[in-house]
Design an enzyme around this catalytic site. Sequence first.
Site, PDB file in Angstrom:
ATOM      1  N   TRP A 137      26.095  37.512 -35.467  1.00 17.17           N
ATOM      2  CA  TRP A 137      24.628  37.413 -35.366  1.00 17.17           C
ATOM      3  C   TRP A 137      23.941  37.631 -36.723  1.00 17.17           C
ATOM      4  O   TRP A 137      22.846  37.135 -36.969  1.00 17.17           O
ATOM      5  CB  TRP A 137      24.158  38.464 -34.344  1.00 17.17           C
ATOM      6  CG  TRP A 137      22.720  38.430 -33.953  1.00 17.17           C
ATOM      7  CD1 TRP A 137      21.756  39.341 -34.285  1.00 17.17           C
ATOM      8  CD2 TRP A 137      22.062  37.470 -33.096  1.00 17.17           C
ATOM      9  NE1 TRP A 137      20.558  39.017 -33.709  1.00 17.17           N
ATOM     10  CE2 TRP A 137      20.708  37.871 -32.976  1.00 17.17           C
ATOM     11  CE3 TRP A 137      22.482  36.310 -32.431  1.00 17.17           C
ATOM     12  CZ2 TRP A 137      19.777  37.159 -32.207  1.00 17.17           C
ATOM     13  CZ3 TRP A 137      21.547  35.604 -31.677  1.00 17.17           C
ATOM     14  CH2 TRP A 137      20.227  36.025 -31.575  1.00 17.17           C
ATOM     15  N   LYS A 166      15.558  43.149 -43.590  1.00 15.07           N
ATOM     16  CA  LYS A 166      14.659  42.014 -43.842  1.00 15.07           C
ATOM     17  C   LYS A 166      13.441  42.523 -44.599  1.00 15.07           C
ATOM     18  O   LYS A 166      12.975  41.920 -45.571  1.00 15.07           O
ATOM     19  CB  LYS A 166      14.192  41.386 -42.516  1.00 15.07           C
ATOM     20  CG  LYS A 166      15.273  41.020 -41.498  1.00 15.07           C
ATOM     21  CD  LYS A 166      14.651  40.376 -40.236  1.00 15.07           C
ATOM     22  CE  LYS A 166      15.474  40.534 -38.963  1.00 15.07           C
ATOM     23  NZ  LYS A 166      16.792  39.975 -38.954  1.00 15.07           N
ATOM     24  N   HIS A 182      27.217  47.885 -36.630  1.00 13.04           N
ATOM     25  CA  HIS A 182      25.943  47.512 -37.245  1.00 13.04           C
ATOM     26  C   HIS A 182      25.234  48.758 -37.790  1.00 13.04           C
ATOM     27  O   HIS A 182      25.035  49.734 -37.079  1.00 13.04           O
ATOM     28  CB  HIS A 182      25.085  46.821 -36.182  1.00 13.04           C
ATOM     29  CG  HIS A 182      23.795  46.267 -36.685  1.00 13.04           C
ATOM     30  ND1 HIS A 182      23.672  45.625 -37.891  1.00 13.04           N
ATOM     31  CD2 HIS A 182      22.559  46.249 -36.124  1.00 13.04           C
ATOM     32  CE1 HIS A 182      22.404  45.227 -38.035  1.00 13.04           C
ATOM     33  NE2 HIS A 182      21.718  45.609 -36.981  1.00 13.04           N
ATOM     34  N   GLN A 235      21.992  34.460 -35.748  1.00 16.48           N
ATOM     35  CA  GLN A 235      20.696  34.436 -35.064  1.00 16.48           C
ATOM     36  C   GLN A 235      19.959  33.149 -35.424  1.00 16.48           C
ATOM     37  O   GLN A 235      19.700  32.877 -36.600  1.00 16.48           O
ATOM     38  CB  GLN A 235      19.849  35.649 -35.480  1.00 16.48           C
ATOM     39  CG  GLN A 235      18.504  35.695 -34.767  1.00 16.48           C
ATOM     40  CD  GLN A 235      17.762  37.023 -34.950  1.00 16.48           C
ATOM     41  OE1 GLN A 235      18.029  37.796 -35.875  1.00 16.48           O
ATOM     42  NE2 GLN A 235      16.821  37.285 -34.044  1.00 16.48           N
ATOM     43  N   GLU A 257      11.533  36.464 -32.006  1.00 21.43           N
ATOM     44  CA  GLU A 257      11.834  37.789 -31.443  1.00 21.43           C
ATOM     45  C   GLU A 257      10.710  38.777 -31.751  1.00 21.43           C
ATOM     46  O   GLU A 257      10.301  39.565 -30.888  1.00 21.43           O
ATOM     47  CB  GLU A 257      13.173  38.311 -31.988  1.00 21.43           C
ATOM     48  CG  GLU A 257      13.563  39.647 -31.368  1.00 21.43           C
ATOM     49  CD  GLU A 257      14.890  40.201 -31.892  1.00 21.43           C
ATOM     50  OE1 GLU A 257      15.789  39.413 -32.253  1.00 21.43           O
ATOM     51  OE2 GLU A 257      15.015  41.443 -31.921  1.00 21.43           O
ATOM     52  N   SER A 274      19.072  46.131 -41.165  1.00 21.22           N
ATOM     53  CA  SER A 274      18.787  45.248 -40.040  1.00 21.22           C
ATOM     54  C   SER A 274      17.368  44.694 -40.157  1.00 21.22           C
ATOM     55  O   SER A 274      17.041  44.139 -41.195  1.00 21.22           O
ATOM     56  CB  SER A 274      19.014  46.014 -38.737  1.00 21.22           C
ATOM     57  OG  SER A 274      19.286  45.114 -37.714  1.00 21.22           O
TER      58      SER A 274
HETATM   59  C1  MCU Z   1      19.510  42.097 -37.966  1.00 16.80           C
HETATM   60  O1  MCU Z   1      18.282  42.619 -37.515  1.00 16.80           O
HETATM   61  C2  MCU Z   1      17.857  42.551 -36.178  1.00 16.80           C
HETATM   62  C3  MCU Z   1      18.118  41.206 -35.546  1.00 16.80           C
HETATM   63  O2  MCU Z   1      17.473  40.207 -36.319  1.00 16.80           O
HETATM   64  C4  MCU Z   1      17.585  41.204 -34.138  1.00 16.80           C
HETATM   65  O3  MCU Z   1      17.883  39.984 -33.474  1.00 16.80           O
HETATM   66  C5  MCU Z   1      18.125  42.342 -33.327  1.00 16.80           C
HETATM   67  O4  MCU Z   1      17.437  42.422 -32.085  1.00 16.80           O
HETATM   68  O5  MCU Z   1      17.904  43.552 -33.996  1.00 16.80           O
HETATM   69  C6  MCU Z   1      18.464  43.652 -35.282  1.00 16.80           C
HETATM   70  C7  MCU Z   1      18.098  45.042 -35.695  1.00 16.80           C
HETATM   71  O6  MCU Z   1      17.063  45.290 -36.258  1.00 16.80           O
HETATM   72  O7  MCU Z   1      18.944  45.982 -35.256  1.00 16.80           O
HETATM   73  C8  MCU Z   1      18.661  47.327 -35.479  1.00 16.80           C
END
Ligand code: MCU
Length: 411
Positions: free
Chosen positions: A323, A233, A360, A271, A279, A229
Amino acid sequence: AVGAQAVPAEAVAPAGVTSLSADTSLSAAGVTGQAGTADEFDGADCVVGPGAPGTDARLPDPFTRNDGTRITAKADWECRRAEIKKHAEDTIYGAKPAAPQSVTGTVSRTGITVNVSDQGRSTSFSASVDLPSGSGPFPAVVVLGGFGADTATIKNSGAAVISFDPYVAGAEGTGRSTKRGAFYDLYGSSSSTGLLVAWGWGVSRIIDVIERSDGSILRTDSFGVTGCSRFGKGAFVTGAFDQRIDLTMPVESGTAGAPILRGVATESGAQPLSSGYGEQPWLGDAFGSHVNNPAGLPVDTHSVIGMIAPRGLFLMENPSVDWLGARSGSVAALAGREIYTALGVTSNISYVSDVADGTHCANRAEWRAPMQASIQKFLLGTGNAPGVFRVAPSKSGNLADWRTWTTPQLS
Ligand code: MCU
């Protein structure tokens, strides 16, 4: 401390100046994916020409230099990659500073300490170590954040897990001019560099300490990185900006991670760029002017994949959560794979998104075998690169829609 090794308090030689090791980035060792010595980033002696903004809603040609000529040889990739890095820093992520003046620390069987100084400022942080069974020394996979990484498979494959909390290098929840964390201790709270590079910088300093240890616990030349997530990145960017990392394994990274930025801008449910930028300050401040103009980017994430090439890369994505932009992720992987193909190492990139569990950051059976094979090949030097490419039909992009360029036959 017993079992800990002090690392000499010597200055780090600038990349490209150290004569400690041959540059393996495109040498036989690098191309076959063996772990080996490398600089944090090669190309210090490349002339990086002035770049121009992008002009196309489709992906820019990664093989065309800033001066408009196309590369013709595999050996040309080093300097083309240096151009891509500069573009990526200037327009997407912010700059990763040159190696700091001093990095010292310790490696033990349970942890790593890091002390960094640069230009009169100092900071320190630590990470924990979890060794697999066996006698070692072991390669290590840095796991960013505390969830979503298959640490059991990493250890079962014969690598140590280094758990690193990226927030110690770059905290979330700040404004762009009040950034906090070890990176910003050195480079200032209003540094225009985003969190993802700050996290990768932290990993690079951990590698500095291991590289200069006596190598009795952790190998000094064999590193991987993963995370899920937002930490996916981070894993993606960490691998792109440090060529000592032999294997990069981003999981469900979404916008600001592996998926093409031009794609998530239009992919249904993904997203939006404004959210990926707003964010958290994950991306550099300069990306602000591209939030509504991804076509103006001189590069996209397929080229960032090219910063990782020819090193090992295993991209994992989840098609069930819109997303996460998995369709744009598949296009990044397909386009990035063209760079691996041009370099003659197609099987060094793997991609798997046809997974059953839609949760996720779930631990997924479908990823275990390619992850194990990747660790064995790229970190332990055994077996073959998996070269697995399985795209979920529901989130399968079409590369032909996204490019006008062809893939050159490089000598
Ligand atoms: C996919 O990673 C992120 C996402 O970009 C955000 O919008 C969300 O709030 O959190 C995701 C994440 O890190 O989930 C654990």
